[in-house]
Design a protein around this motif. Structure first.
Motif, short mmCIF file in Angstrom:
data_model
loop_
_atom_site.label_atom_id
_atom_site.label_comp_id
_atom_site.label_asym_id
_atom_site.label_seq_id
_atom_site.Cartn_x
_atom_site.Cartn_y
_atom_site.Cartn_z
N TYR A 1 -29.59 -45.17 24.47
CA TYR A 1 -29.70 -43.76 24.82
C TYR A 1 -29.26 -43.53 26.26
O TYR A 1 -28.57 -42.55 26.58
CB TYR A 1 -31.15 -43.30 24.63
CG TYR A 1 -31.35 -41.82 24.83
CD1 TYR A 1 -31.13 -40.93 23.79
CD2 TYR A 1 -31.75 -41.31 26.07
CE1 TYR A 1 -31.31 -39.57 23.96
CE2 TYR A 1 -31.93 -39.96 26.26
CZ TYR A 1 -31.72 -39.09 25.20
OH TYR A 1 -31.88 -37.74 25.38
N LYS A 2 -29.64 -44.45 27.13
CA LYS A 2 -29.30 -44.34 28.55
C LYS A 2 -27.79 -44.40 28.75
O LYS A 2 -27.20 -43.59 29.48
CB LYS A 2 -30.00 -45.48 29.29
CG LYS A 2 -29.88 -45.49 30.81
CD LYS A 2 -30.62 -46.70 31.35
CE LYS A 2 -30.56 -46.76 32.87
NZ LYS A 2 -31.43 -45.77 33.51
N ALA B 1 -25.46 -43.88 26.41
CA ALA B 1 -24.78 -42.80 25.69
C ALA B 1 -24.87 -41.47 26.41
O ALA B 1 -23.94 -40.66 26.37
CB ALA B 1 -25.35 -42.68 24.29
N THR B 2 -25.97 -41.22 27.10
CA THR B 2 -26.19 -39.91 27.71
C THR B 2 -25.72 -39.82 29.16
O THR B 2 -25.27 -38.77 29.61
CB THR B 2 -27.68 -39.52 27.64
OG1 THR B 2 -28.46 -40.56 28.25
CG2 THR B 2 -28.11 -39.34 26.19
N SER B 3 -25.83 -40.93 29.90
CA SER B 3 -25.51 -40.84 31.33
C SER B 3 -24.35 -41.73 31.76
O SER B 3 -23.83 -41.57 32.87
CB SER B 3 -26.75 -41.20 32.17
OG SER B 3 -27.17 -42.52 31.85
N ASN B 4 -23.95 -42.68 30.90
CA ASN B 4 -22.86 -43.59 31.23
C ASN B 4 -23.02 -44.16 32.64
O ASN B 4 -22.16 -44.01 33.50
CB ASN B 4 -21.52 -42.85 31.10
CG ASN B 4 -20.35 -43.83 31.06
OD1 ASN B 4 -20.52 -44.99 30.71
ND2 ASN B 4 -19.18 -43.34 31.44
N ASN C 1 -37.22 -40.33 23.10
CA ASN C 1 -36.09 -39.93 23.93
C ASN C 1 -35.53 -38.59 23.51
O ASN C 1 -35.19 -37.74 24.34
CB ASN C 1 -34.99 -41.00 23.86
CG ASN C 1 -35.14 -42.07 24.93
OD1 ASN C 1 -35.36 -41.77 26.10
ND2 ASN C 1 -35.04 -43.33 24.53
N TRP C 2 -35.38 -38.39 22.21
CA TRP C 2 -34.78 -37.15 21.70
C TRP C 2 -35.73 -35.96 21.76
O TRP C 2 -35.34 -34.85 22.13
CB TRP C 2 -34.33 -37.35 20.25
CG TRP C 2 -33.08 -38.19 20.13
CD1 TRP C 2 -32.12 -38.38 21.07
CD2 TRP C 2 -32.68 -38.96 18.99
NE1 TRP C 2 -31.14 -39.21 20.61
CE2 TRP C 2 -31.45 -39.59 19.32
CE3 TRP C 2 -33.22 -39.19 17.73
CZ2 TRP C 2 -30.76 -40.42 18.44
CZ3 TRP C 2 -32.53 -40.00 16.85
CH2 TRP C 2 -31.33 -40.62 17.20
#
Length: 763
Positions: A128-129, A131-134, A505-506
């Motif tokens: 998640y980290k 995918a969302t913030s790169n 997370n979501w």
């Protein structure tokens, strides 16, 4: 906003208490089974000794577990919020997973579950980290794109899992070899040999346990200074040598003076040592994550103007030693001890291992499987080959060493109740487990206490020939089921924590509330199911015959048989009446419940039938006829109850498929029959209860009238079919009910005559 994280820390500790309860229920099998299975002492005495070990182990433990802090993931790359998501997901998953396995009665590894959960949650947060913030990571002044490999400590994780799984094979093999050697030396009739070899065996055994306690149980104790730990490590050889000599001499003196039972002393000492080591080391599996969460919150609170979404947990990686407050360890120890005494699920898990390792035959908890059948056939071929290859004298000698007939006869003569296995095997189980765990710990090799103790017990039972041809396929199926459950544990733990972490997370912190509600519901639901299961087992246990001084007295058989017969006949009569009534009312839900009760009744009669062999075998020689009548009564009772299945199930399926029920005139005929059947059962139960069979001829006449009445009803139904007044499905069901009712009456009539002969023999 900061308050929410304080609340989350509180939730972690509440989950830790629940986790302690389900964890102890799971791991109690590790240190209780050898003493319980060998009946080294009363159950309360064993619990008392284990409780002292648990409390001391928990109180003196540091309670630290680096694997929860930085063993599976690299905390310096995660923000405080992300760390809390990982810990919450892990604890919720752990509570649900361990409770499910406890309810099923399957022992599993709390270490494996924790490692897999930490891995699953950390991978989810990492994905998640990324995918969302790169994000980019600064490493030695160089900025590079982050990958999962940067967040997860894969090398250490795989090392832990590999070490744990390899210990399964090593523990089983070692258990087989050591038990084979010990049994070959001492045989089942080991008491005479203990007089001159017992002190040496006890000295080696207690030395192994002592060394295990020092290496595994005390290495993290707060009362052990660094100098003391270093001295123990440097002088291990001297400790072992002097300990063997000292214990051997001491035990020999005690044997001469007080005639102590050396094996009993070894078993109880080993129970204490394993319990203390479990609490001192495995305690961290339950409170390690909450402690790590609390440490994270302290770092967050101590940082001025800290933002939970930007504060990296570098302090988690840097701080290598954290002392847990003594009051936390005290509370944890108290919870563990209370769970040990009052948890019924702990007894459920214990039953599984004892049933798989017991020496005597009996009902098996597991069925047969394809792999188990093929393994047994392969071993039989190997045994036949060994018999042909080995010299006859050698083979006969080995066979005589494993012949327990003389020991069994001696036990019966003394009036002792048969244990699941003797104290010699219990000693091997405890000493071998302690030795393997201490050896691995001294070399810093990870393993699972559950896996080692379980597989050693299975290996020793195999070497002891507990898995005979009558039980081997079921025992092997059970072992394979437990091992399969271990792999399923890792998969389920990883998947559950991964999914829960993603949901948090979501959906944010609201998902935590939903997941907590799910955990509470799941634990409550399994608790209800477990209570129902225990109620069924209590009902089944009530059908067992009481032993007096190792024997079943004929009068006890008679009294219990009479009670059992009346109880089952009451159930048959009641369920027959309710089945037809619910069908007439078209009450599908009630009929579905009736089918479940019929299945339970059949399970009870099946258990009674399983008890036939051990009951008849334990009868006195003069009671052979009594045993024959007992067999007949139970067989007819089983068949009578079985007829209900072929009445209630077709009726339910008929309603479930929304078919038309019977015509009013058919129900009138059935209601009249139902009333007459109830009257027949009432007279039958009264006759059996009063042991008065003078009116048996009259009751048989009534049975004949009912048979004739059913013949007329069938004839009446055939006329309806011929005139096309009744459909095919309706007619088939109606005729089936009449047919099974007739069979039921025939079986009850035969049961009544067998019971009469039984009473006649007793008088």
């Amino acid at each position: 906003m900061d308050n929410i994280y304080l609340i989350l820390v509180f939730i972690l500790f509440m989950l830790a208490i629940s986790d302690l309860v389900v964890g102890v229920a799971n791991d109690a099998v590790n240190f209780l089974n050898s003493a319980v299975g060998s009946k080294a002492a009363s159950y309360r005495t064993i619990l008392f000794i284990a409780s002292i070990g648990i409390f001391l182990g928990a109180t003196f433990s540091t309670g630290m577990m680096e694997v929860a802090r930085n063993g599976i993931f690299n905390p310096q790359y995660f923000y405080f919020k992300e760390i809390m998501i990982i810990f919450i997901a892990v604890m919720i998953t752990d509570v649900i997973l361990l409770d499910a396995f406890n309810s099923l009665g399957l022992p599993t590894s709390t270490t494996v579950s924790l490692v897999s959960e930490l891995m699953g949650a950390a991978v989810a947060v990492s994905i998640y980290k990324i995918a969302t913030s790169n994000p980019h990571i600064i490493d030695n002044g160089i900025e590079r794109l982050a990958t999962i490999g940067d967040y997860i400590n894969t090398a250490k994780s795989l090392g832990i899992i590999t070490g744990i799984l390899s210990s399964v094979v090593i523990a089983f093999t070692t258990g087989v070899i050591i038990q084979f050697i010990i049994r070959t030396i001492f045989t089942f009739n080991y008491e005479p040999k203990l007089k001159y070899m017992g002190s040496l065996l006890g000295g080696v055994a207690i030395t192994t346990i002592t060394y295990f306690l020092l290496i595994k149980g005390a290495k993290d104790a707060v009362f052990m200074s660094p100098e003391a730990k270093a001295w123990i490590k440097e002088n291990s050889g001297l400790i072992i040598a002097y300990s063997i000599i000292a214990w051997t001499i001491l035990l020999q003196i005690l044997t001469w003076l007080f005639r102590i039972n050396i094996l009993k002393m070894v078993v109880l000492t080993g129970t204490f040592a394993l319990a203390m080591a479990f609490a001192g080391n495995d305690l961290v599996n339950f409170i390690g994550v909450p402690i790590a969460g609390f440490s994270s919150y302290e770092i967050f609170s101590a940082t001025p103007n800290a933002d939970a979404t930007t504060l990296l947990m570098t302090g988690m990686a840097a701080d290598k030693s954290v002392t847990v407050p003594s009051y936390m360890l005290f509370i944890a120890g108290a919870v563990m001890v209370l769970t040990l005494w009052f948890s019924k699920k702990a007894k459920n898990v214990t039953k599984t291992e004892l049933s798989l390792s017991r020496q005597n035959e009996g009902e098996e908890r597991f069925g047969s499987s394809f792999l188990a059948r093929n393994l047994v056939r392969s071993v039989l071929r190997l045994t036949n080959t060994a018999e042909r290859v080995l010299p006859k004298r050698v083979y006969a000698f080995l066979a005589s060493r494993f012949d327990g007939t003389e020991a069994e006869a001696k036990r019966k003569a003394q009036g002792h109740e048969a244990p699941h296995f003797d104290m010699l095997r219990a000693t091997v189980n405890l000493v071998t487990s302690s030795m393997l765990i201490a050896l691995a710990t001294s070399h810093k090799l990870p393993l699972s206490t559950t896996y080692v103790t379980f597989m050693v017990a299975m290996g020793s039972s195999l070497a002891d020939r507990s898995w005979g041809r009558e039980s081997a396929v079921y025992r092997i199926t059970g072992v394979l089921s437990v091992i399969g459950g271990w792999f399923f544990t890792a998969f389920s733990a990883f998947t559950g924590a991964f999914v829960f972490a993603m949901l948090i997370n979501w959906l944010g912190w609201s998902a935590v509330i939903g997941l907590l509600a799910l955990a509470i519901y799941f634990v409550y639901h399994t608790h209800v199911l477990n209570k129902r299961k225990q109620a069924r087992e209590a009902t089944v246990d009530s059908f067992e015959i009481e032993e007096v001084n190792g024997e079943i007295l004929p009068e006890k058989i008679f009294d219990r048989c009479k009670v059992n017969v009346i109880d089952v006949l009451k159930g048959v009569s009641d369920l027959y009446h309710r089945s037809l009534t619910s069908f007439e009312d078209e009450d599908r839900r009630a009929l579905k419940q009736i089918t479940k009760e019929v299945a339970e009744l059949n399970a009870n009669t099946k258990q009674m039938r399983h008890n036939i062999y051990p009951t008849v075998r334990k009868l006195q020689e003069g009671s052979i006829d009594s045993g024959l009548f007992y067999v007949q009564v139970i067989d007819y009772l089983r068949e009578s109850a079985h007829c209900l299945t072929y009445i209630s199930t077709p009726c339910f399926e008929h309603l479930d498929n929304n078919h038309k029920v019977f015509m009013p005139e058919q129900f009138e005929d059935l209601n009249e029959l139902k009333a007459n059947i109830s009257d027949f059962f009432e007279q039958t139960m009264a006759m059996i209860g009063q042991n008065n069979f003078k009116e048996l001829d009259n009751l048989q006449h009534l049975q004949g009238q009912l048979m004739e009445h059913m013949r007329l009803l069938r004839k009446k139904q055939l006329k309806r079919i011929k005139k096309e007044k009744a459909g095919t499905r309706m007619s088939l069901l109606y005729l089936n009910i009449l047919h099974e009712t007739q069979n039921m009456l025939l079986h009850v009539g035969n049961l009544l005559k067998a019971q009469r002969d039984f009473v006649k023999f007793q008088s």
